[in-house]
Design a protein around this motif. Sequence first.
Motif, PDB file in Angstrom:
ATOM      1  N   PRO A  75      -2.445  -2.449  14.164  1.00 28.73           N
ATOM      2  CA  PRO A  75      -3.461  -3.392  14.532  1.00 28.73           C
ATOM      3  C   PRO A  75      -3.377  -4.673  13.479  1.00 28.73           C
ATOM      4  CG  PRO A  75      -4.836  -1.678  13.514  1.00 28.73           C
ATOM      5  CD  PRO A  75      -3.313  -1.024  13.876  1.00 28.73           C
ATOM      6  N   GLU A  76      -2.931  -4.375  12.592  1.00 35.16           N
ATOM      7  CA  GLU A  76      -2.895  -5.145  11.113  1.00 35.16           C
ATOM      8  C   GLU A  76      -1.922  -6.431  11.625  1.00 35.16           C
ATOM      9  OE1 GLU A  76      -3.925  -1.530   9.071  1.00 35.16           O
ATOM     10  OE2 GLU A  76      -2.512  -2.243  10.645  1.00 35.16           O
ATOM     11  N   LEU A  77      -0.727  -6.119  12.501  1.00 31.48           N
ATOM     12  CA  LEU A  77       0.298  -6.953  12.748  1.00 31.48           C
ATOM     13  C   LEU A  77      -0.275  -8.154  13.425  1.00 31.48           C
ATOM     14  CD1 LEU A  77       3.294  -4.705  13.749  1.00 31.48           C
ATOM     15  CD2 LEU A  77       2.575  -5.758  11.417  1.00 31.48           C
ATOM     16  N   THR A  78      -1.632  -8.089  14.169  1.00 30.89           N
ATOM     17  CA  THR A  78      -2.108  -9.236  14.980  1.00 30.89           C
ATOM     18  C   THR A  78      -3.501  -9.614  14.159  1.00 30.89           C
ATOM     19  OG1 THR A  78      -3.381  -7.665  16.309  1.00 30.89           O
ATOM     20  CG2 THR A  78      -0.999  -8.204  17.116  1.00 30.89           C
ATOM     21  N   TRP A  79      -3.742  -8.876  13.060  1.00 32.19           N
ATOM     22  CA  TRP A  79      -4.873  -9.542  12.421  1.00 32.19           C
ATOM     23  C   TRP A  79      -4.624 -10.995  11.544  1.00 32.19           C
ATOM     24  CZ3 TRP A  79      -7.044  -7.180   7.185  1.00 32.19           C
ATOM     25  CH2 TRP A  79      -8.308  -7.787   6.849  1.00 32.19           C
ATOM     26  N   GLU A  80      -5.574 -11.591  11.577  1.00 31.17           N
ATOM     27  CA  GLU A  80      -5.397 -13.054  10.871  1.00 31.17           C
ATOM     28  C   GLU A  80      -5.211 -12.973   9.508  1.00 31.17           C
ATOM     29  OE1 GLU A  80      -7.454 -17.309  10.626  1.00 31.17           O
ATOM     30  OE2 GLU A  80      -8.593 -15.754  11.697  1.00 31.17           O
ATOM     31  N   PHE A  81      -6.032 -11.992   8.931  1.00 35.08           N
ATOM     32  CA  PHE A  81      -5.860 -11.898   7.444  1.00 35.08           C
ATOM     33  C   PHE A  81      -5.153 -10.570   6.846  1.00 35.08           C
ATOM     34  CE2 PHE A  81      -9.833 -13.942   8.358  1.00 35.08           C
ATOM     35  CZ  PHE A  81      -9.648 -15.232   7.842  1.00 35.08           C
ATOM     36  N   GLY A  82      -4.312 -10.150   7.851  1.00 35.83           N
ATOM     37  CA  GLY A  82      -3.533  -8.880   7.408  1.00 35.83           C
ATOM     38  C   GLY A  82      -2.372  -9.062   6.365  1.00 35.83           C
ATOM     39  N   TYR A  83      -1.819 -10.279   6.400  1.00 38.03           N
ATOM     40  CA  TYR A  83      -0.741 -10.322   5.215  1.00 38.03           C
ATOM     41  C   TYR A  83      -1.460 -10.521   3.798  1.00 38.03           C
ATOM     42  CZ  TYR A  83       3.251 -12.310   2.647  1.00 38.03           C
ATOM     43  OH  TYR A  83       3.939 -12.761   1.727  1.00 38.03           O
ATOM     44  N   PRO A  84      -2.444 -11.359   3.604  1.00 37.02           N
ATOM     45  CA  PRO A  84      -2.950 -11.400   2.329  1.00 37.02           C
ATOM     46  C   PRO A  84      -3.794 -10.219   1.823  1.00 37.02           C
ATOM     47  CG  PRO A  84      -4.193 -12.743   3.835  1.00 37.02           C
ATOM     48  CD  PRO A  84      -2.786 -12.310   4.556  1.00 37.02           C
ATOM     49  N   ALA A  85      -4.307  -9.565   3.033  1.00 38.66           N
ATOM     50  CA  ALA A  85      -5.018  -8.399   2.734  1.00 38.66           C
ATOM     51  C   ALA A  85      -4.195  -7.223   2.169  1.00 38.66           C
ATOM     52  CB  ALA A  85      -5.701  -7.703   3.888  1.00 38.66           C
ATOM     53  N   VAL A  86      -2.739  -7.049   2.722  1.00 38.34           N
ATOM     54  CA  VAL A  86      -2.099  -6.114   2.413  1.00 38.34           C
ATOM     55  C   VAL A  86      -1.211  -6.432   0.801  1.00 38.34           C
ATOM     56  CG1 VAL A  86       0.605  -5.439   2.464  1.00 38.34           C
ATOM     57  CG2 VAL A  86      -1.095  -5.522   4.454  1.00 38.34           C
ATOM     58  N   LEU A 127      -3.099  -8.070  -1.631  1.00 37.78           N
ATOM     59  CA  LEU A 127      -4.137  -7.848  -2.492  1.00 37.78           C
ATOM     60  C   LEU A 127      -4.206  -6.535  -2.729  1.00 37.78           C
ATOM     61  CD1 LEU A 127      -6.850 -10.347  -1.368  1.00 37.78           C
ATOM     62  CD2 LEU A 127      -5.699 -10.400  -3.264  1.00 37.78           C
ATOM     63  N   GLY A 128      -4.067  -5.519  -1.593  1.00 33.08           N
ATOM     64  CA  GLY A 128      -4.040  -4.180  -2.024  1.00 33.08           C
ATOM     65  C   GLY A 128      -2.839  -3.511  -2.594  1.00 33.08           C
ATOM     66  N   MET A 129      -1.645  -4.186  -2.257  1.00 31.58           N
ATOM     67  CA  MET A 129      -0.546  -4.003  -3.272  1.00 31.58           C
ATOM     68  C   MET A 129      -0.820  -4.534  -4.867  1.00 31.58           C
ATOM     69  SD  MET A 129       2.525  -4.986  -0.478  1.00 31.58           S
ATOM     70  CE  MET A 129       3.952  -4.718  -1.870  1.00 31.58           C
ATOM     71  N   ALA A 137      -0.918  -1.850  -7.956  1.00 32.09           N
ATOM     72  CA  ALA A 137      -0.280  -2.070  -9.357  1.00 32.09           C
ATOM     73  C   ALA A 137      -1.119  -2.225 -10.555  1.00 32.09           C
ATOM     74  CB  ALA A 137       0.726  -3.314  -9.030  1.00 32.09           C
ATOM     75  N   VAL A 138      -2.251  -2.760 -10.228  1.00 32.45           N
ATOM     76  CA  VAL A 138      -3.074  -2.884 -11.430  1.00 32.45           C
ATOM     77  C   VAL A 138      -3.612  -1.513 -11.895  1.00 32.45           C
ATOM     78  CG1 VAL A 138      -5.410  -4.075 -12.246  1.00 32.45           C
ATOM     79  CG2 VAL A 138      -3.850  -5.231 -10.894  1.00 32.45           C
ATOM     80  N   VAL A 139      -4.083  -0.680 -11.004  1.00 29.75           N
ATOM     81  CA  VAL A 139      -4.722   0.377 -11.276  1.00 29.75           C
ATOM     82  C   VAL A 139      -3.636   1.305 -11.906  1.00 29.75           C
ATOM     83  CG1 VAL A 139      -5.539   2.677 -10.314  1.00 29.75           C
ATOM     84  CG2 VAL A 139      -6.307   0.574  -9.297  1.00 29.75           C
TER      85      VAL A 139
END
Length: 325
Positions: free
Chosen positions: A293-304, A306-308, A312-314
């Motif tokens: 579903p993230e492929l059609t989510w408006e904020f999917g790309y920035p959310a991924v 930020l998650g990545m 990395a920070v952790v």
Amino acid sequence: MIDALVYDGAGVESYDDLGAARAAAGTTWVHVGEATSGEIDAVADTFDLHPLAIDDVRNNVRAKAEEFSAYTFALVKTARLTRGETTFEEEIDDEPVGVFVGEDWLVTVATGSAESIARVQEAVRRGDERLLERGPDFTAYRVLDVIVDDYFEVLDRLERQIEAIEDEVVDSPDADLLGEINSVRRELLSFRKVVWPVREALAVLSRGDLKHVREGTEKYYRDVYDHLVQLVDLLETYRDLVVGTRDIYLNALSQSTNEVMKVLTVVATIFIPLTFVVGVYGMNFADSAYNMPELTWEFGYPAVLLGMAGVAVVMVFYFRRQSYI
């Protein structure tokens, strides 16, 4: 070059004729420096030196000491480091010196310059009373003593090389340093091959049963022998130091490699989950009920992203806590 001196307590005279020098009253000392075959043969004929002893000097064999009926023969070697003092590419250059001690005469034969012997000759010419009054065996002792003293100068230069290498191992262990270490190790081994047989020869001269070494002179030969024992001990110590320095260098090199590998491992470990996420979201199949579903989510790309970044920070924080980086 043949240099003939005749001396006693009254003074010193120089002779051009070997026969006259041999027959003169007093102690006769004939030195042949940078000797040619003709000069060696002339001296050998005048003093009836054994051909085998002369061949030993010519052929630069192992240092030794032997007693003949009319004289005592010792073959020793001078030693010096060739090439510049600032380089680690130096080599031990040794030259034979034959010492023949008779009843009232001394013959020294050197195929090289033997500059150390010139210092003893100069002392005789200056009228050193101990040399003028104590006979050929004492003069022979002084010749051997200055040769051994020069060994300590060689050892001092080798010590300075070892100290410089130790500083380099600590400060900047580079790839060329191993060659320098091996070069000094070879020099120590070559020097040991010179010193060890000379020590054995001095042991023969100082043992007290040679006809041409008087009882009062034996203690001087024992003193030179003690110096050689000290030299051999120092050589063994320096060789151990070089081996230890090589081990330190190899350990430092291994430690440096391990540090590089640890950093690379940490970096690779951080990117493993990021690569997994990118791989998963790279499977962007279309027209299916099972699409992400993230492929059609408006904020999917920035959310991924930020998650990545959070992953990395952790992981970086964790590796720092564990002292991995």
